[in-house]
Design a protein around this motif. Structure first.
Motif, PDB file in Angstrom:
ATOM      1  N   VAL A 206     -48.588 -20.074  11.539  1.00 30.08           N
ATOM      2  CA  VAL A 206     -48.888 -18.938  10.940  1.00 30.08           C
ATOM      3  C   VAL A 206     -49.528 -17.966  12.148  1.00 30.08           C
ATOM      4  O   VAL A 206     -48.814 -17.095  12.043  1.00 30.08           O
ATOM      5  CB  VAL A 206     -50.424 -19.061  10.809  1.00 30.08           C
ATOM      6  CG1 VAL A 206     -50.411 -17.952   9.595  1.00 30.08           C
ATOM      7  CG2 VAL A 206     -49.563 -19.740   8.499  1.00 30.08           C
ATOM      8  N   GLU A 207     -49.847 -18.570  13.254  1.00 28.64           N
ATOM      9  CA  GLU A 207     -50.454 -17.881  14.424  1.00 28.64           C
ATOM     10  C   GLU A 207     -48.907 -17.236  14.771  1.00 28.64           C
ATOM     11  O   GLU A 207     -48.274 -16.029  15.388  1.00 28.64           O
ATOM     12  CB  GLU A 207     -51.698 -18.725  15.404  1.00 28.64           C
ATOM     13  CG  GLU A 207     -51.838 -17.990  16.097  1.00 28.64           C
ATOM     14  CD  GLU A 207     -52.876 -18.236  17.288  1.00 28.64           C
ATOM     15  OE1 GLU A 207     -52.727 -18.341  18.814  1.00 28.64           O
ATOM     16  OE2 GLU A 207     -54.041 -18.905  16.941  1.00 28.64           O
ATOM     17  N   SER A 208     -47.621 -18.459  15.486  1.00 31.81           N
ATOM     18  CA  SER A 208     -47.166 -18.366  16.032  1.00 31.81           C
ATOM     19  C   SER A 208     -46.358 -16.429  14.935  1.00 31.81           C
ATOM     20  O   SER A 208     -44.842 -16.249  15.318  1.00 31.81           O
ATOM     21  CB  SER A 208     -45.903 -19.588  16.279  1.00 31.81           C
ATOM     22  OG  SER A 208     -46.299 -20.273  17.238  1.00 31.81           O
ATOM     23  N   TYR A 209     -46.140 -17.455  13.979  1.00 34.62           N
ATOM     24  CA  TYR A 209     -45.194 -16.561  12.343  1.00 34.62           C
ATOM     25  C   TYR A 209     -45.865 -14.535  13.200  1.00 34.62           C
ATOM     26  O   TYR A 209     -45.076 -13.886  13.165  1.00 34.62           O
ATOM     27  CB  TYR A 209     -45.051 -17.644  11.529  1.00 34.62           C
ATOM     28  CG  TYR A 209     -44.430 -15.625  10.193  1.00 34.62           C
ATOM     29  CD1 TYR A 209     -42.712 -16.033  10.203  1.00 34.62           C
ATOM     30  CD2 TYR A 209     -44.954 -15.194  10.142  1.00 34.62           C
ATOM     31  CE1 TYR A 209     -42.436 -14.523   9.636  1.00 34.62           C
ATOM     32  CE2 TYR A 209     -44.344 -14.577   8.991  1.00 34.62           C
ATOM     33  CZ  TYR A 209     -42.483 -14.539   8.953  1.00 34.62           C
ATOM     34  OH  TYR A 209     -42.248 -13.815   7.997  1.00 34.62           O
ATOM     35  N   ARG A 210     -47.392 -14.912  12.425  1.00 34.02           N
ATOM     36  CA  ARG A 210     -47.211 -13.115  12.807  1.00 34.02           C
ATOM     37  C   ARG A 210     -47.985 -12.774  13.955  1.00 34.02           C
ATOM     38  O   ARG A 210     -48.089 -11.629  14.275  1.00 34.02           O
ATOM     39  CB  ARG A 210     -49.331 -13.541  12.257  1.00 34.02           C
ATOM     40  CG  ARG A 210     -49.102 -13.935  10.571  1.00 34.02           C
ATOM     41  CD  ARG A 210     -50.193 -13.731  10.159  1.00 34.02           C
ATOM     42  NE  ARG A 210     -50.628 -12.798  10.152  1.00 34.02           N
ATOM     43  CZ  ARG A 210     -51.554 -12.004  10.521  1.00 34.02           C
ATOM     44  NH1 ARG A 210     -52.751 -12.584  10.920  1.00 34.02           N
ATOM     45  NH2 ARG A 210     -52.648 -11.079  10.451  1.00 34.02           N
ATOM     46  N   GLY A 211     -47.481 -13.237  15.643  1.00 41.33           N
ATOM     47  CA  GLY A 211     -47.567 -13.376  16.281  1.00 41.33           C
ATOM     48  C   GLY A 211     -49.348 -12.315  16.855  1.00 41.33           C
ATOM     49  O   GLY A 211     -49.567 -12.295  17.695  1.00 41.33           O
ATOM     50  N   LYS A 212     -50.026 -13.270  16.535  1.00 43.00           N
ATOM     51  CA  LYS A 212     -51.475 -12.817  16.622  1.00 43.00           C
ATOM     52  C   LYS A 212     -52.034 -13.856  16.477  1.00 43.00           C
ATOM     53  O   LYS A 212     -52.526 -14.875  15.522  1.00 43.00           O
ATOM     54  CB  LYS A 212     -52.325 -11.444  15.051  1.00 43.00           C
ATOM     55  CG  LYS A 212     -51.574 -10.036  15.712  1.00 43.00           C
ATOM     56  CD  LYS A 212     -51.552  -9.201  13.917  1.00 43.00           C
ATOM     57  CE  LYS A 212     -50.577  -7.899  13.465  1.00 43.00           C
ATOM     58  NZ  LYS A 212     -51.120  -7.694  13.120  1.00 43.00           N
ATOM     59  N   SER A 213     -53.981 -13.386  17.009  1.00 43.93           N
ATOM     60  CA  SER A 213     -54.794 -15.102  16.372  1.00 43.93           C
ATOM     61  C   SER A 213     -56.170 -13.874  16.294  1.00 43.93           C
ATOM     62  O   SER A 213     -57.128 -13.510  16.599  1.00 43.93           O
ATOM     63  CB  SER A 213     -55.100 -15.251  17.968  1.00 43.93           C
ATOM     64  OG  SER A 213     -55.919 -16.385  18.011  1.00 43.93           O
ATOM     65  N   GLU A 214     -56.286 -14.089  14.519  1.00 44.06           N
ATOM     66  CA  GLU A 214     -56.829 -13.249  13.439  1.00 44.06           C
ATOM     67  C   GLU A 214     -57.582 -14.519  12.711  1.00 44.06           C
ATOM     68  O   GLU A 214     -57.214 -15.339  12.448  1.00 44.06           O
ATOM     69  CB  GLU A 214     -55.952 -12.039  13.000  1.00 44.06           C
ATOM     70  CG  GLU A 214     -55.673 -11.021  13.808  1.00 44.06           C
ATOM     71  CD  GLU A 214     -55.199  -9.928  13.779  1.00 44.06           C
ATOM     72  OE1 GLU A 214     -55.291  -9.054  13.866  1.00 44.06           O
ATOM     73  OE2 GLU A 214     -54.547  -9.957  11.880  1.00 44.06           O
TER      74      GLU A 214
END
Length: 157
Positions: free
Chosen positions: A104-112
């Motif tokens: 999910v983090e790789s797909y979104r490109g954010k660490s939230e």
């Protein structure tokens, strides 16, 4: 393309940025990969689950035993069975959650915070679906809330 910098070396009071070597970049890429994170969570989850299973087998009355007086061999078998069972379950949940969160983090490109929430919902739903649709929904909501609370605490405390 410029090589990433490492702020570890310093001369006097000035900090100099030194580019990472090829080997350091290779190791960083491996450690940052979803496969490594998921595998590490699986191994650590198994170890923690086995320890937890060993503890609960020592504390719990022997529910799977017969009414006869338990022997040392019976007690050790119970401890082994419970440790393996807990270990496999913890390893599965750890690998699924870590892998899903990384994807999910790789797909979104954010660490939230929402990454852990989405991962918790996906993993909780998949694990709960084995018992039916209602259990899948409750599992998704429960795991999402729990992972959000833990992630919020770890980020802000």
């Amino acid at each position: 393309m410029a090589a990433p910098m490492n702020n570890t070396s310093s001369v006097g009071s000035k900090s100099q940025e030194v580019p990472l070597s090829r080997e350091e970049m290779f190791v960083r890429e491996i450690f940052d990969s979803c496969a490594f994170k998921s595998s590490a969570s699986c191994v650590i989850g198994f170890a923690l689950g086995a320890a937890f299973g060993l503890f609960t087998a020592g504390v719990d009355p022997m529910s799977t035993m017969t009414t006869e007086t338990p022997t040392t061999r019976m007690v050790l078998r119970e401890m082994k069975a419970r440790s393996l069972s807990y270990g496999k379950n913890f390893a599965l949940v750890g690998a699924m959650f870590s892998g899903t969160e990384c994807l999910v983090e790789s797909y979104r490109g954010k660490s939230e915070l929402i990454n852990g929430t989405a991962s918790g919902a996906i993993v909780g739903g998949v694990l709960g679906l084995r018992a039916g649709l209602k259990a899948g929904v409750f599992g998704a909501v429960g795991f999402a809330l729990f992972s959000t609370a833990i992630d919020y605490y770890m980020r802000h405390m």
